[in-house]
Design an enzyme around this catalytic site. Structure first.
Site, short mmCIF file in Angstrom:
data_model
loop_
_atom_site.label_atom_id
_atom_site.label_comp_id
_atom_site.label_asym_id
_atom_site.label_seq_id
_atom_site.Cartn_x
_atom_site.Cartn_y
_atom_site.Cartn_z
N ILE A 14 39.82 -1.84 18.27
CA ILE A 14 41.30 -1.62 18.61
C ILE A 14 42.07 -2.88 17.80
O ILE A 14 43.56 -2.59 17.81
CB ILE A 14 41.73 -0.50 19.41
CG1 ILE A 14 43.10 0.31 19.67
CG2 ILE A 14 41.36 -1.49 20.60
CD1 ILE A 14 42.35 1.05 17.92
N SER A 36 38.16 -12.49 26.63
CA SER A 36 37.67 -11.93 25.51
C SER A 36 36.07 -13.05 26.32
O SER A 36 36.07 -13.17 26.22
CB SER A 36 37.60 -11.39 24.50
OG SER A 36 36.35 -10.73 23.84
N ARG A 37 35.46 -11.63 26.37
CA ARG A 37 33.35 -12.63 26.74
C ARG A 37 32.98 -13.05 26.30
O ARG A 37 32.77 -13.72 25.52
CB ARG A 37 32.85 -11.34 27.90
CG ARG A 37 33.36 -11.12 28.99
CD ARG A 37 32.39 -10.04 29.66
NE ARG A 37 32.25 -8.49 28.93
CZ ARG A 37 31.98 -7.56 29.31
NH1 ARG A 37 30.42 -8.02 30.07
NH2 ARG A 37 31.49 -7.07 28.26
N LYS A 90 45.32 3.34 25.26
CA LYS A 90 45.00 5.00 25.46
C LYS A 90 43.06 5.01 25.72
O LYS A 90 42.30 4.51 24.75
CB LYS A 90 45.22 5.97 24.66
CG LYS A 90 45.06 5.83 23.12
CD LYS A 90 43.77 6.62 23.06
CE LYS A 90 43.37 6.66 22.01
NZ LYS A 90 41.55 7.10 22.24
N ASP A 168 37.70 10.26 23.73
CA ASP A 168 38.63 9.51 23.05
C ASP A 168 39.77 10.13 21.78
O ASP A 168 40.59 9.76 22.31
CB ASP A 168 37.28 8.54 22.91
CG ASP A 168 38.17 6.57 22.03
OD1 ASP A 168 38.76 6.35 23.34
OD2 ASP A 168 38.71 6.20 21.45
#
Length: 307
Positions: A14, A36-37, A90, A168
């Site tokens: 996303i 971010s990992r 969201k 979702d």
């Protein structure tokens, strides 16, 4: 006016498909960092955890949180405690209670919190709301069916507790419903849960409006081929149909014009406006409907799901 520096947390599908392009098109924001990992964004400073970002980049005023709902809570708390404005992808959280706690924290710290509902920015949602104003709604039918393998490939978190499952995408329909119609509440729900998952792959809801109209909703993540995102509103003045997730609208079969399709551009324009006014925007109505569906819904076991 100088663009607001913003960081994106959670560089997944996303973020790459929607948030990063929308920020790049926005004159109100400048992408300054990514957290971010496992992923990196070229051209900006990258961090593997939000704490390191908060310590090292006090110049970045805003954070866009695109991580899944469960781990997002502590990230949001950390950002708000550090005095950063926060945008939430969201659904805004795994529970109603945690989002209410974030609202209170944002108020205490004097920063902006924006819980986004991207489908509300679809081109025909606002025209639909205006057309329905003053009319009597008799019945609403929602059909929201798509292919989970197309939209969430390999994403195990959606099947875990707190991952929402079919809600979702289904919450997108509920975000439109709560934007265009009077308040509704859940009266019945059936949740179809694969035997190897903890969240539903399909759900059927019945809701009732405070003015007496009934709403039926059919959510399913097993639809292959053409995808269906449709809301039909029967009124005393005709039948309004929102199709393709709110990007097309018709009244009694006659197509009505919409605007340009740029949901996430609308989100970041709204965020810029909130920053300018110092106001937060957190509407929990769609999340409450999902929460209530889980609370009173009957669970039906269905075949295991394999991605």
């Amino acid at each position: 006016m100088a663009a607001t520096k913003i960081a994106v947390v959670g560089i997944g599908k996303i973020a790459r498909d929607q948030h990063l392009p929308a920020i790049a098109r926005s004159g109100a924001f400048e992408l300054a960092a990514a957290i971010s990992r496992n992923e990196r964004v070229e051209g900006v400073e990258n961090f593997t955890d939000i704490q390191a970002f908060l310590r090292n980049r006090p110049d970045v005023a805003a954070v866009s949180l695109c991580a899944p709902p469960r781990p997002r809570l502590q990230m949001a708390v950390s950002a708000l405690e550090a005095g950063r404005h926060v945008l939430l992808e969201k659904p805004p959280g795994a529970t109603v209670g945690e989002v209410e706690a974030l609202v209170a924290l944002a108020r205490k710290k004097g920063v902006v919190l924006f819980a986004t509902w991207h489908s509300r920015f679809a081109s025909c949602v606002e025209p639909a709301r205006r057309w329905l104003s003053g009319k009597t709604i008799r019945h609403v039918e929602i059909v929201w069916k798509e292919d989970v393998r197309r939209w969430h490939p390999g994403q195990a978190w959606i099947w875990e507790a707190g991952g929402f499952g079919v809600f979702d995408p289904g919450i997108n329909a509920l975000s439109i419903l709560t934007a265009i119609a009077p308040p509704v509440f859940v009266t019945d729900a059936t949740l179809e849960v694969p035997e190897n998952c903890q969240t539903p792959i399909a759900a059927q809801l019945t809701m009732r409006g405070v003015t007496g109209f009934e709403v039926t909703a059919d959510f399913d993540w097993r639809q292959e081929g053409p995808q269906t995102w449709e809301i039909r509103v029967d009124t005393d003045a005709g039948l309004l149909v929102l199709a393709d997730g709110g990007s097309r609208m018709s009244i009694d079969g006659e197509q009505r014009p919409g605007g340009l399709e740029a949901e996430y551009d609308g989100i970041y324009a709204r965020f810029a406006g909130l920053l300018a006014s110092g106001e937060s925007d957190v509407d929990l109505a769609p999340l409450k409907l999902v929460s209530d569906a889980f609370m009173i819904g009957r669970t039906v076991d269905v075949d295991a799901f394999h991605d």
